[in-house]
Scaffold this motif. Structure first.
Motif, PDB file in Angstrom:
ATOM      1  N   SER A 236      11.219  -3.295  -1.427  1.00 39.72           N
ATOM      2  CA  SER A 236      10.444  -2.301  -0.688  1.00 39.72           C
ATOM      3  C   SER A 236       8.991  -2.259  -1.149  1.00 39.72           C
ATOM      4  N   THR A 237       8.176  -1.503  -0.414  1.00 34.67           N
ATOM      5  CA  THR A 237       6.754  -1.356  -0.726  1.00 34.67           C
ATOM      6  C   THR A 237       6.383   0.111  -0.741  1.00 34.67           C
ATOM      7  N   LEU A 238       5.642   0.523  -1.780  1.00 35.10           N
ATOM      8  CA  LEU A 238       5.038   1.856  -1.814  1.00 35.10           C
ATOM      9  C   LEU A 238       3.542   1.660  -1.969  1.00 35.10           C
ATOM     10  N   SER A 239       2.777   2.175  -1.007  1.00 37.00           N
ATOM     11  CA  SER A 239       1.340   1.904  -0.997  1.00 37.00           C
ATOM     12  C   SER A 239       0.570   3.114  -0.472  1.00 37.00           C
ATOM     13  N   GLY A 240      -0.581   3.376  -1.117  1.00 40.79           N
ATOM     14  CA  GLY A 240      -1.475   4.419  -0.618  1.00 40.79           C
ATOM     15  C   GLY A 240      -0.956   5.820  -0.758  1.00 40.79           C
ATOM     16  N   ASN A 241      -0.047   6.046  -1.717  1.00 40.02           N
ATOM     17  CA  ASN A 241       0.482   7.387  -1.956  1.00 40.02           C
ATOM     18  C   ASN A 241      -0.316   8.068  -3.070  1.00 40.02           C
ATOM     19  N   ARG A 242      -0.412   9.409  -3.013  1.00 36.12           N
ATOM     20  CA  ARG A 242      -1.273  10.122  -3.944  1.00 36.12           C
ATOM     21  C   ARG A 242      -0.631  11.422  -4.434  1.00 36.12           C
ATOM     22  N   ALA A 243      -0.911  11.713  -5.718  1.00 32.74           N
ATOM     23  CA  ALA A 243      -0.489  12.984  -6.310  1.00 32.74           C
ATOM     24  C   ALA A 243      -1.562  13.419  -7.286  1.00 32.74           C
TER      25      ALA A 243
ATOM     26  N   THR B 213       6.997  -3.826  -4.343  1.00 32.71           N
ATOM     27  CA  THR B 213       5.552  -3.807  -4.559  1.00 32.71           C
ATOM     28  C   THR B 213       5.046  -2.376  -4.550  1.00 32.71           C
ATOM     29  N   LEU B 214       4.319  -2.004  -5.605  1.00 36.72           N
ATOM     30  CA  LEU B 214       3.629  -0.722  -5.664  1.00 36.72           C
ATOM     31  C   LEU B 214       2.142  -1.013  -5.783  1.00 36.72           C
ATOM     32  N   SER B 215       1.362  -0.576  -4.799  1.00 31.94           N
ATOM     33  CA  SER B 215      -0.061  -0.903  -4.794  1.00 31.94           C
ATOM     34  C   SER B 215      -0.884   0.256  -4.253  1.00 31.94           C
ATOM     35  N   ASP B 216      -2.073   0.434  -4.815  1.00 30.00           N
ATOM     36  CA  ASP B 216      -3.037   1.429  -4.317  1.00 30.00           C
ATOM     37  C   ASP B 216      -2.483   2.844  -4.299  1.00 30.00           C
ATOM     38  N   ASN B 217      -1.564   3.142  -5.206  1.00 22.31           N
ATOM     39  CA  ASN B 217      -1.092   4.511  -5.369  1.00 22.31           C
ATOM     40  C   ASN B 217      -1.955   5.178  -6.440  1.00 22.31           C
ATOM     41  N   GLU B 218      -2.280   6.457  -6.262  1.00 22.80           N
ATOM     42  CA  GLU B 218      -3.267   7.101  -7.124  1.00 22.80           C
ATOM     43  C   GLU B 218      -2.800   8.457  -7.632  1.00 22.80           C
ATOM     44  N   THR B 219      -3.327   8.804  -8.809  1.00 23.77           N
ATOM     45  CA  THR B 219      -3.142  10.143  -9.359  1.00 23.77           C
ATOM     46  C   THR B 219      -4.366  10.502 -10.178  1.00 23.77           C
ATOM     47  N   ASN B 220      -4.598  11.783 -10.350  1.00 20.13           N
ATOM     48  CA  ASN B 220      -5.747  12.226 -11.139  1.00 20.13           C
ATOM     49  C   ASN B 220      -5.490  12.152 -12.637  1.00 20.13           C
TER      50      ASN B 220
END
Length: 204
Positions: free
Chosen positions: A154-161, A181-188
């Motif tokens: 699976s792919t996880l992309s562009g998710n944010r917390a 694939t995990l790409s372009d996921n972001e957190t502060n």
């Protein structure tokens, strides 16, 4: 005799354990109906709710005519899972939070996400496990110990917390990520791809 007999009531609701999503809309009329007379009315949300209500293990797949992106309604919010379910997207299904809601919120059960893309989830509620002041898990949030989640092919992309786990946050559960694939996921703070608090994570 003034009695009017209208005959037996017939329901088109799918009985499980193999539920088939037959429309790529996001709505919920409280029933996961089969395709009848060319009318399709079982969304992914309705299939998950039906599986949550059923005893035992369930599978969710998608009808051949269903492909592309399922955009979640910000009014309905994330997809809440509290049962043992295997969801197989067949490499043709993307589920999007549309940068307005988290995608999957898992509170109980053993979950498998297979051949599915999970994108653009954004956390809008303070429910990072027992921490009611933080926002975690934009794509997938594992809320409790005893929850087992497997993400494969699976792919996880562009998710944010804002707090932790832009792609996936695991609070006390068991997470296995395989061939994904995990790409372009972001957190502060930390764990842009995967955040973990007291749980077990295996990536291969």
């Amino acid at each position: 005799d003034s009695t009017c007999d209208i005959g037996a009531f017939e329901s088109d609701a799918q009985s499980g354990p193999n539920l088939i999503v037959n429309i790529n809309d996001d709505s919920d009329d409280s029933s996961c109906n089969a395709l009848v007379a060319g009318v399709a009315d079982c969304t992914l949300r309705e299939a998950i709710n039906a599986a949550n209500a059923l005893a035992g293990d369930d599978t969710i797949t998608f009808a051949p005519a269903v492909s592309g992106t399922i955009v979640l309604s910000p009014t309905l919010g994330d997809l809440d899972i509290s049962s043992t379910i295997a969801i197989n997207g067949g490499h043709v299904i993307t589920v999007s939070g549309n940068n307005a809601t988290r995608v999957f919120n898992v509170t109980a059960g053993n979950l498998t996400f297979d051949s599915l893309s999970i994108i653009s989830g954004t956390v809008t509620t303070n429910d990072c496990g027992p921490d009611s002041s933080s926002r975690c898990g934009g794509g997938i949030m594992i809320q409790n110990s005893g929850v087992n989640v497997t993400v494969t092919n699976s792919t996880l992309s562009g998710n944010r917390a804002s707090a932790a786990g832009g792609g996936i946050h695991n609070y006390g559960g068991t997470l296995i990520v395989n061939n994904s694939t995990l790409s372009d996921n972001e957190t502060n703070t930390n764990g842009g791809g995967i955040g973990n608090n007291g749980g077990t994570v295996t990536v291969s």
